[in-house]
Design a protein around this motif. Structure first.
Motif, PDB file in Angstrom:
ATOM      1  N   UNK A 162     113.446  22.154 -44.535  1.00  0.00           N
ATOM      2  CA  UNK A 162     112.308  22.389 -45.417  1.00  0.00           C
ATOM      3  C   UNK A 162     111.132  22.986 -44.645  1.00  0.00           C
ATOM      4  N   UNK A 163     111.093  22.803 -43.350  1.00  0.00           N
ATOM      5  CA  UNK A 163     110.054  23.442 -42.547  1.00  0.00           C
ATOM      6  C   UNK A 163     110.324  24.930 -42.391  1.00  0.00           C
ATOM      7  N   UNK A 164     111.601  25.289 -42.229  1.00  0.00           N
ATOM      8  CA  UNK A 164     111.962  26.690 -41.999  1.00  0.00           C
ATOM      9  C   UNK A 164     111.833  27.543 -43.258  1.00  0.00           C
ATOM     10  N   UNK A 165     112.278  27.021 -44.384  1.00  0.00           N
ATOM     11  CA  UNK A 165     112.395  27.879 -45.559  1.00  0.00           C
ATOM     12  C   UNK A 165     111.054  28.376 -46.107  1.00  0.00           C
ATOM     13  N   UNK A 166     109.997  27.546 -46.239  1.00  0.00           N
ATOM     14  CA  UNK A 166     108.724  28.118 -46.694  1.00  0.00           C
ATOM     15  C   UNK A 166     108.160  29.144 -45.716  1.00  0.00           C
ATOM     16  N   UNK A 167     108.435  28.954 -44.420  1.00  0.00           N
ATOM     17  CA  UNK A 167     107.943  29.913 -43.427  1.00  0.00           C
ATOM     18  C   UNK A 167     108.616  31.269 -43.600  1.00  0.00           C
ATOM     19  N   UNK A 168     109.906  31.265 -43.890  1.00  0.00           N
ATOM     20  CA  UNK A 168     110.624  32.521 -44.124  1.00  0.00           C
ATOM     21  C   UNK A 168     110.087  33.210 -45.372  1.00  0.00           C
ATOM     22  N   UNK A 216     110.561  18.652 -56.328  1.00  0.00           N
ATOM     23  CA  UNK A 216     109.635  19.571 -56.979  1.00  0.00           C
ATOM     24  C   UNK A 216     108.514  19.986 -56.039  1.00  0.00           C
ATOM     25  N   UNK A 217     107.980  19.040 -55.274  1.00  0.00           N
ATOM     26  CA  UNK A 217     106.915  19.371 -54.325  1.00  0.00           C
ATOM     27  C   UNK A 217     107.420  20.304 -53.223  1.00  0.00           C
ATOM     28  N   UNK A 218     108.631  20.071 -52.744  1.00  0.00           N
ATOM     29  CA  UNK A 218     109.200  20.939 -51.707  1.00  0.00           C
ATOM     30  C   UNK A 218     109.430  22.347 -52.246  1.00  0.00           C
ATOM     31  N   UNK A 219     109.898  22.441 -53.466  1.00  0.00           N
ATOM     32  CA  UNK A 219     110.066  23.749 -54.101  1.00  0.00           C
ATOM     33  C   UNK A 219     108.714  24.438 -54.252  1.00  0.00           C
ATOM     34  N   UNK A 220     107.717  23.684 -54.695  1.00  0.00           N
ATOM     35  CA  UNK A 220     106.375  24.243 -54.907  1.00  0.00           C
ATOM     36  C   UNK A 220     105.789  24.811 -53.627  1.00  0.00           C
ATOM     37  N   UNK A 221     106.157  24.243 -52.472  1.00  0.00           N
ATOM     38  CA  UNK A 221     105.614  24.711 -51.196  1.00  0.00           C
ATOM     39  C   UNK A 221     105.945  26.177 -50.935  1.00  0.00           C
ATOM     40  N   UNK A 232     105.175  27.591 -65.326  1.00  0.00           N
ATOM     41  CA  UNK A 232     105.144  27.005 -63.991  1.00  0.00           C
ATOM     42  C   UNK A 232     106.529  26.637 -63.511  1.00  0.00           C
ATOM     43  N   UNK A 233     106.604  25.566 -62.727  1.00  0.00           N
ATOM     44  CA  UNK A 233     107.894  25.099 -62.223  1.00  0.00           C
ATOM     45  C   UNK A 233     108.590  24.307 -63.321  1.00  0.00           C
ATOM     46  N   UNK A 255     120.565  21.306 -62.973  1.00  0.00           N
ATOM     47  CA  UNK A 255     119.579  20.619 -62.134  1.00  0.00           C
ATOM     48  C   UNK A 255     119.060  21.575 -61.057  1.00  0.00           C
ATOM     49  N   UNK A 256     118.342  22.563 -61.523  1.00  0.00           N
ATOM     50  CA  UNK A 256     117.812  23.627 -60.664  1.00  0.00           C
ATOM     51  C   UNK A 256     116.390  23.912 -61.115  1.00  0.00           C
ATOM     52  N   UNK A 257     115.457  23.924 -60.179  1.00  0.00           N
ATOM     53  CA  UNK A 257     114.089  24.328 -60.501  1.00  0.00           C
ATOM     54  C   UNK A 257     113.983  25.851 -60.418  1.00  0.00           C
ATOM     55  N   UNK A 258     113.196  26.424 -61.321  1.00  0.00           N
ATOM     56  CA  UNK A 258     112.926  27.850 -61.297  1.00  0.00           C
ATOM     57  C   UNK A 258     111.446  28.092 -61.525  1.00  0.00           C
ATOM     58  N   UNK A 259     110.955  29.188 -60.990  1.00  0.00           N
ATOM     59  CA  UNK A 259     109.559  29.545 -61.200  1.00  0.00           C
ATOM     60  C   UNK A 259     109.348  31.011 -60.829  1.00  0.00           C
ATOM     61  N   UNK A 260     108.245  31.548 -61.332  1.00  0.00           N
ATOM     62  CA  UNK A 260     107.791  32.896 -60.978  1.00  0.00           C
ATOM     63  C   UNK A 260     106.330  32.771 -60.583  1.00  0.00           C
ATOM     64  N   UNK A 261     105.989  33.326 -59.432  1.00  0.00           N
ATOM     65  CA  UNK A 261     104.604  33.286 -58.959  1.00  0.00           C
ATOM     66  C   UNK A 261     104.090  34.674 -58.618  1.00  0.00           C
ATOM     67  N   UNK A 262     102.802  34.883 -58.837  1.00  0.00           N
ATOM     68  CA  UNK A 262     102.167  36.180 -58.583  1.00  0.00           C
ATOM     69  C   UNK A 262     101.266  36.114 -57.355  1.00  0.00           C
ATOM     70  N   UNK A 263     101.403  37.107 -56.476  1.00  0.00           N
ATOM     71  CA  UNK A 263     100.514  37.200 -55.317  1.00  0.00           C
ATOM     72  C   UNK A 263      99.234  37.898 -55.724  1.00  0.00           C
ATOM     73  N   UNK A 264      98.097  37.248 -55.497  1.00  0.00           N
ATOM     74  CA  UNK A 264      96.820  37.783 -55.953  1.00  0.00           C
ATOM     75  C   UNK A 264      96.190  38.696 -54.889  1.00  0.00           C
TER      76      UNK A 264
END
Length: 264
Positions: A162-168, A216-221, A232-233, A255-264
């Motif tokens: 979980x440390x590696x994946x948000x960094x990538x 959910x929090x890990x996905x949100x990261x 949202x998520x 049992x899969x979270x999905x989301x779409x986010x926009x870079x501002x």
């Protein structure tokens, strides 16, 4: 994730193809898929729900957000509703770069490289763990100074850390222009019954699963600093569901979270 073409070693792209009813898989992939399905009986339903989310999310980013470039990492084997098919139905001039680390996907790349005359598609054989290389090669097709739809659907959860994946994911997003969107899904055990969660955890402990679920929090990261698109998520089947769809899986079934986010 497997780096070499070995039909005796299961690969996520081929196992996903098996769950979706495809024929581009081997005995090891089918055996792995069946073993995982014993721990998570709704695996095939979840695979279909995940694929349906991809179509809805790409359609939103192309039609509503006006994005004309997509970087689809971990695309898997060609099947119905590929990213370029969805995006180019909205905007025929859309450009898509597909990325996967399974040589079998490369063997089928012609199906991914079909394009409208006004658009373009390209396939790269590369690993998510090498984001700088992906960006360098993708820039030969995509204009990274303009918004890009970054697609990480059912791929990041193959990274155990979980440390590696948000960094990538951050490395990828940092090179993309404002107005870019992240489309992502990740498996979770948050939505499962206690018995199903225990079975999933056991499959990880015994090496029968290579899918590392996120809370959910890990996905949100992975969406830190982005503006989440409504709703949202959410469980993938509940993210802007299509009322006319044949299936409406429950969160336990998909049992899969999905989301779409926009870079501002």
């Amino acid at each position: 994730m497997t780096d070499k073409f070995d039909t005796g070693v299961p690969h996520p792209a081929r196992r996903y193809n098996y769950w979706l009813g495809g024929k581009d898989n081997f005995a090891a992939d089918r055996e792995s898929g069946d073993l995982l399905a014993k721990s998570y009986p709704a695996a095939r339903i979840a695979a279909r729900a995940n694929r349906a989310f991809l179509g809805r999310a790409v359609r939103y980013v192309a039609a509503d957000a006006g994005v004309r470039q997509f970087l689809d990492i971990g695309t898997g084997l060609p099947t119905a509703g590929n990213t370029h098919e969805v995006a180019q139905r909205v905007a025929p001039d859309s450009k898509i770069v597909y990325v996967d680390n399974d040589p079998m996907v490369m063997a089928h790349a012609r199906a991914l490289l079909t394009s409208t005359p006004d658009g373009e598609t390209r396939y790269l054989e590369e690993d998510l763990r090498h984001p700088a290389t992906i960006l360098e090669q993708a820039a030969q097709v995509l204009d990274l100074s303009r918004p890009v739809g970054l697609i990480l659907v059912a791929v990041v959860h193959f990274l155990p850390s979980q440390e590696e994946s948000p960094a990538i994911v951050r490395t990828l997003l940092d090179s993309l222009a404002p107005g870019s969107h992240l489309i992502a899904t990740m498996a979770t055990t948050d939505l499962l019954t206690p018995a199903l969660k225990e079975a999933w955890d056991e499959s990880l402990r015994t090496g029968r699963s290579d899918v590392h679920p996120r809370t959910k929090d890990e996905f949100a990261a992975h969406f830190a600093g982005l503006s989440l698109v409504a709703p949202g998520i959410a469980p993938v089947a509940d993210w802007r569901p299509d009322p006319s769809a044949d299936e409406h899986p429950s969160p336990v079934e998909a049992s899969i979270f999905g989301a779409v986010g926009r870079k501002n």
